[in-house]
Design a protein around this motif. Structure first.
Motif, PDB file in Angstrom:
ATOM      1  N   ARG A  11      -0.538   6.738 -18.253  1.00 14.97           N
ATOM      2  CA  ARG A  11      -1.857   6.838 -17.624  1.00 14.97           C
ATOM      3  C   ARG A  11      -2.436   5.455 -17.339  1.00 14.97           C
ATOM      4  O   ARG A  11      -3.129   5.255 -16.336  1.00 14.97           O
ATOM      5  N   THR A  26       2.300  12.717  -2.614  1.00 13.17           N
ATOM      6  CA  THR A  26       2.008  11.303  -2.370  1.00 13.17           C
ATOM      7  C   THR A  26       3.245  10.574  -1.872  1.00 13.17           C
ATOM      8  O   THR A  26       3.184   9.792  -0.913  1.00 13.17           O
ATOM      9  N   ARG A  55      -0.478  -5.332  -8.579  1.00 10.73           N
ATOM     10  CA  ARG A  55       0.618  -4.399  -8.338  1.00 10.73           C
ATOM     11  C   ARG A  55       1.770  -4.645  -9.315  1.00 10.73           C
ATOM     12  O   ARG A  55       2.341  -3.696  -9.866  1.00 10.73           O
ATOM     13  N   TYR A  98       2.325   4.446  -7.320  1.00 12.62           N
ATOM     14  CA  TYR A  98       1.449   5.461  -7.918  1.00 12.62           C
ATOM     15  C   TYR A  98       2.168   6.803  -7.974  1.00 12.62           C
ATOM     16  O   TYR A  98       2.111   7.527  -8.989  1.00 12.62           O
ATOM     17  N   LEU A 147       3.164   8.967 -11.272  1.00 10.17           N
ATOM     18  CA  LEU A 147       2.799  10.376 -11.425  1.00 10.17           C
ATOM     19  C   LEU A 147       4.025  11.225 -11.747  1.00 10.17           C
ATOM     20  O   LEU A 147       3.974  12.129 -12.594  1.00 10.17           O
ATOM     21  N   GLY A 205      -4.042   0.205  -5.094  1.00  8.80           N
ATOM     22  CA  GLY A 205      -3.812   0.914  -3.842  1.00  8.80           C
ATOM     23  C   GLY A 205      -2.376   1.108  -3.437  1.00  8.80           C
ATOM     24  O   GLY A 205      -2.108   1.462  -2.285  1.00  8.80           O
ATOM     25  N   GLN A 253      -3.390   2.842  -9.069  1.00  5.22           N
ATOM     26  CA  GLN A 253      -4.403   3.471  -8.227  1.00  5.22           C
ATOM     27  C   GLN A 253      -5.458   2.454  -7.815  1.00  5.22           C
ATOM     28  O   GLN A 253      -5.933   2.465  -6.671  1.00  5.22           O
ATOM     29  N   SER A 254      -5.766   1.556  -8.716  1.00  3.58           N
ATOM     30  CA  SER A 254      -6.773   0.534  -8.422  1.00  3.58           C
ATOM     31  C   SER A 254      -6.298  -0.443  -7.354  1.00  3.58           C
ATOM     32  O   SER A 254      -7.074  -0.830  -6.468  1.00  3.58           O
ATOM     33  N   ILE A 270      -0.866   4.271 -14.181  1.00  8.44           N
ATOM     34  CA  ILE A 270      -1.424   5.005 -13.044  1.00  8.44           C
ATOM     35  C   ILE A 270      -2.780   4.431 -12.655  1.00  8.44           C
ATOM     36  O   ILE A 270      -3.091   4.265 -11.470  1.00  8.44           O
ATOM     37  N   ALA A 271      -3.610   4.113 -13.648  1.00  9.87           N
ATOM     38  CA  ALA A 271      -4.937   3.563 -13.361  1.00  9.87           C
ATOM     39  C   ALA A 271      -4.833   2.229 -12.627  1.00  9.87           C
ATOM     40  O   ALA A 271      -5.562   1.971 -11.662  1.00  9.87           O
ATOM     41  N   LYS A 284       0.815  -1.209   0.000  1.00  8.79           N
ATOM     42  CA  LYS A 284       0.000   0.000   0.000  1.00  8.79           C
ATOM     43  C   LYS A 284       0.851   1.262   0.000  1.00  8.79           C
ATOM     44  O   LYS A 284       0.321   2.373  -0.015  1.00  8.79           O
ATOM     45  N   GLU A 292       0.387   3.334  -3.077  1.00  9.47           N
ATOM     46  CA  GLU A 292       0.641   4.776  -3.121  1.00  9.47           C
ATOM     47  C   GLU A 292       2.049   5.102  -3.582  1.00  9.47           C
ATOM     48  O   GLU A 292       2.268   6.093  -4.274  1.00  9.47           O
TER      49      GLU A 292
END
Length: 958
Positions: free
Chosen positions: A807, A852, A784, A822, A826, A817, A814-815, A810-811, A642, A819
């Motif tokens: 992108r 983040t 992951r 992610y 970004l 979890g 993000q799905s 990232i999707a 996470k 961070e």
């Protein structure tokens, strides 16, 4: 002894004690007063103060004597004694030596009314009994009256009953009642002033049952303790209670009380007869006295506190003899072993031939209840007192099991002795199989495999559970041996996949009787051992050649995905259905590791919550220490996935606190590796280096747990710029896993790590191939590993496609979890925006990425985003720079952020300075490089790279 009315009066202290003992005795005193005031001709010549031992009969007798003296009645006293003092020496005043004649002369010589007060009548010496009988017989003359104290509730005739008969119906009775709670509280307030008295009374009354003698003993000791230490706790004392009990209770009653204390909940009249080796009538009589006194309850038990006091004050030799006798009686009556064993264990010896087996069976029962410390103690006794070598050896192996459950570090010395003894072939197959598991955990691969082969059954029976015909009935020993062999095969195959001990084929099913015996999860464990490493090279697996490093066709990927799904199902079945016992410990550890390795650990699962709740309980013996420690590691992995690096590091530290590195054995690579990974991600490189300083052994590299450590070393080298060394570590992970036929995307995604290192070395072709291989293992899932793979793949696609590819990653991230990853994605997208001229979009995305990453505590990722640490381009040597045109650290930070599109106000807020200061820095930058527009700063930053500043300075800015 005798004392005439003209003798010395009691001391003031005795009077005080007597007064206190007469609390709540108004009714009894009134009855005695009425008896004394009647004329001898109108009243009974004999009165008996009747009550249990230590109930205050003596105080009542002394009060009656004092009243008689005030009335002018002469008083003579006789006292019985537990010592049996002779009578003849006490009557020298009347000259005669024969007790009966002495009594007749006494009555004949009386010139006024006499009162003969006899205390402790049941304890009179034989001569005293003769004297008292004769006096009672002569009470009809009206010259003398007799007042006795006697024990009530006697079930066989006593001296008191005989004296009543002699009085020919002229006997009166005064019954002494137990003290009520209010009376005990009054006594407590007289002894212990202040509010503590009431609390002490509430604690004492249930113990003594209102018995005045025991109550006073406890109050006196409590008062003395409080006098020595005013802050002493209010708990009742025991030494004074035991002393008073033994001073004022007959030997017969004390013998019975000691036997009741030893038998405790197992006490019945029949068992008391056998333990005391007395007939039923005798025991019934003595038990009646003990019950009447309030010492023994009507159900033949003692108050726990009183029981402790009795046991504490009993002579050790006598106590040992009673416990052994109790164990013998219970064994003869067929009482279960676990109810007999405490008597043998507390006795400290077990010489009976049957004792070793009873202790062993009781230890198994304690183990099933989760009382493992008690189980070890009972097994130690069974090993010492066992009547045969088989029992001693089995007990030794079981102790090793239990110690591994509680404190694995202590198993090593015992294990060496057992392994040496096992070589002579006398150990049973189940014991050999269990020893092999312990040896494997300590890294002894060859010896563990040899031990498991020794555990194979005789020819003709097959070599595994599945090889036994379902129609064959299994004895208890067969069931245990088959289970242990299967579990040991699973454990060894899991720890050392290339050792490949003989194990049941994946399609074999356990014998139906094993399912009925409570091992419903055994088939899942059996399958799991193959699913974790289906392609390992074994002598009995002919078509399982190793795949070349870095190659994975679609069929192989599909099979790996299918095997991973099946492994997760098996692992969850084990964790849901297995109980906490020595047989299920290793399968539960393997199942947890499987879920972590496949990336499918779900803290929301019901089994996870149940295990976590048990692990959180302090001193929970039912939760084995290895499993509790592995759960801490699982918690760390879940937090890491996470992106919560601080929580992950805390959980790993908790795992080490429960079970330090030396106790983990070959499993230590997992927590050590995780700790180093978390420290590296946090930018704590010195601490990570210290964690990685311990060299790896051959056994470590032969185990999947060691690969987590090897991967952590590679990530550390990647973060600190040792790219070629990192590549070597990642290739080693891949080669080992490929040889085993294993995939561990949750813990060791070696293709992704290797691809990341190769991308930094600008070796894009091989990196792209590795990324595609990894993505083939999860084509349609939002895992992951897939999200990280998509992020890394961005660098290998054409520039025009990178934003869309980023992108997508990232999707996915993000799905799932994560961070941390992610934030990295970004940051990558922000750089893409910057290079395509979208400075505002890049600036906004970078702010979110840094926020983040900062929330994750990911300093390494932050440094990469800011162009610092090892992620930035190499710093040009100072000689290549033009004199006078180098930037200060403050100017460099302002220039970097201005090039990324931040406004002056935003830069000021980020660096905690004023906007005016930022304007001054920019003015100096413009002058140094002779530029006029803000857009030109980006070219300066790109062409010159970062200055020679320490990473700490850059991290402070970030």
């Amino acid at each position: 002894m005798f004392r005439s009315s003209c003798g010395p009066k009691p001391s003031s202290g005795s009077e005080s004690n007597c007064a206190v003992s007469l609390v709540d005795r108004d009714g009894e005193l009134a009855e005695l007063g009425r008896w004394l005031r009647r004329r001898p001709a109108d009243s009974a010549g004999l009165c008996v103060i009747e009550g249990p031992a230590l109930c205050g009969k003596t105080a009542l007798l002394e009060a009656a004597c004092a009243e008689a003296r005030r009335m002018g009645i002469g008083v003579l006293t006789v006292r019985g004694s537990v010592c049996g003092v002779g009578y003849a020496e006490e009557l020298g005043e009347f000259g005669a030596r024969e007790p009966g004649e002495q009594a007749r002369r006494l009555v004949a010589a009386a010139t006024r009314s006499l009162l003969l007060a006899v205390d402790e009548t049941d304890l009179l010496a034989p001569e005293s009994q003769v004297f008292v009988r004769e006096v009672v017989r002569l009470t009809h003359t009206g010259r003398i009256r007799v007042l006795l104290t006697g024990v009530s509730a006697a079930t066989v005739p006593s001296i008191v009953d005989e004296l009543r008969e002699l009085a020919a119906g002229w006997a009166e009775r005064v019954r002494v009642r137990p003290l009520g709670r209010a009376a005990v509280a009054e006594l407590a307030r007289a002894r212990v002033p202040g509010p503590r008295a009431d609390a002490l009374a509430e604690a004492i009354h249930p113990i003594t049952g209102g018995n005045p003698g025991l109550t006073l003993a406890m109050l006196d000791e409590a008062a003395a303790a409080i006098g020595r230490d005013p802050d002493a706790p209010d708990g009742p004392p025991s030494a004074g209670l035991a002393r008073r009990l033994r001073e004022h209770t007959s030997r017969e009653v004390m013998n019975l009380v000691e036997a009741v204390a030893v038998l405790d909940a197992q006490c019945t009249p029949e068992r008391l007869w056998n333990v005391l080796e007395k007939d039923a009538e005798y025991v019934s009589h003595v038990a009646g006295q003990a019950i009447a006194s309030g010492i023994v309850r009507p159900d033949m038990t003692l108050h726990p506190y009183l029981r402790d006091a009795v046991l504490w004050s009993t002579h050790p030799a006598g106590l040992r003899s009673l416990r052994l006798r109790a164990a013998q009686v219970l064994h003869e009556q067929g009482v279960p072993a676990w109810e007999i064993a405490p008597y043998l264990h507390e006795a400290g010896i077990a010489p009976q031939p049957w004792a070793g087996g009873v202790l062993y069976e009781a230890a198994e029962h304690a183990s099933r209840l989760g009382r493992h410390r008690l189980a070890v103690q009972l097994l130690e006794s069974a090993s010492f007192w066992g009547s045969g070598p088989d029992l001693r050896e089995e007990a030794g192996v079981r102790i090793t099991d239990m110690v591994w459950w509680m404190d694995p570090a202590l198993t090593a010395p015992r294990l060496r002795r057992l392994a040496a003894a096992a070589s002579d072939g006398t150990f049973k197959p189940g014991s050999l199989a269990r020893l092999s598991r312990h040896l494997a955990r300590h890294g002894e691969m060859a010896q563990a495999s040899d031990m498991l082969r020794l555990a194979e059954p005789a020819p003709g029976r097959g070599n595994a559970v599945g090889a036994v015909s379902p129609g064959d009935a299994l004895g208890a020993a067969d069931v245990r041996a088959e289970v242990q062999r299967t579990l040991s095969g699973l454990w060894l195959r899991h720890l050392f996949p290339d050792a490949c001990p003989d194990a049941p084929a994946p399609d074999d099913q356990p014998h139906p009787q094993l399912i009925a015996e409570g091992f419903s999860w055994l088939s899942s464990a059996q399958r799991l051992s193959w699913l974790l490493a289906p392609g390992v090279q074994c002598s009995d697996a002919p078509n399982s050649g190793p795949r070349p490093t870095g190659s994975a066709d679609s069929a192989g990927s599909a099979k790996a995905v299918k095997d991973a799904e099946a492994a997760v199902t098996c692992a969850e079945e084990i964790l849901q259905s297995a109980n906490f016992d020595y047989s299920s410990l290793e399968p539960m550890l393997v199942a947890l590791f499987c879920l972590m390795a496949t990336g499918r650990l779900d803290p929301r699962a019901p089994w996870y919550a149940a295990l976590a709740d048990n692990a959180a309980l302090a001193d929970n013996e039912r939760m084995p220490l290895p499993l509790a420690s592995m759960l801490s590691v699982a918690e760390a992995v879940a937090a890491w996935w996470k992106g919560d690096l601080v929580a992950a590091q805390t959980a790993v530290r908790r795992g080490f606190e429960r079970w330090d590195a030396d106790r983990w054995g070959v499993l230590a690579g997992l927590p050590r590796g995780l700790s180093a990974l978390m420290l590296t991600e946090q930018g704590r490189f010195e601490e990570a280096a210290a964690q990685l300083a311990r060299p790896m052994t051959e056994a470590d590299l032969a185990s999947p747990y060691g690969l987590v450590y090897l991967r952590a070393r590679g990530r550390f080298r990647l973060a600190t710029g040792a790219l070629r060394a990192a590549v070597a570590d990642f290739r080693s992970c891949g080669a080992i896993l490929t040889a085993w036929g294993m995939e561990m995307p949750g813990l060791v995604p070696w293709r992704l790590d290797l691809a990341e290192a190769l991308l930094k070395l600008e070796e894009y072709a091989e990196a792209a191939e590795l990324i595609d291989e990894q993505l083939a293992f999860s084509p349609d899932s939002n895992t992951r590993a897939r999200g990280i793979g998509l992020r890394l793949r961005v660098a290998t696609v054409p520039p025009g496609e990178r934003a869309l590819a980023c992108r997508k990653s990232i999707a996915v991230l993000q799905s799932c979890g994560d961070e941390l990853e992610y934030a990295r994605a970004l940051g990558q997208l922000a750089q893409i925006y910057k290079h395509t001229g979208d400075l505002a979009g890049g600036r906004k995305t970078m702010r979110l990425a840094e926020k983040t990453a900062r929330g994750c505590g990911a300093q390494w990722a932050l440094a990469e985003m800011s162009g610092g640490s090892q992620a930035r381009r190499k710093v040009p040597p100072p000689a290549a720079r033009r004199d006078g045109r180098s930037l200060t650290p403050a100017e460099w930070n302002v220039a970097r952020m201005a090039a990324q599109g931040y406004t002056n106000r935003e830069i000021a807020e980020s660096l905690y300075v004023t906007a005016s200061t930022i304007e001054q820095h920019l003015t100096r930058i413009y002058r140094k490089f002779d530029i006029r527009r803000r857009a030109e700063i980006g070219a300066i930053v790109e062409s010159r790279g970062a200055p020679d500043h320490t990473p700490a300075e850059i991290q402070d800015v970030a």
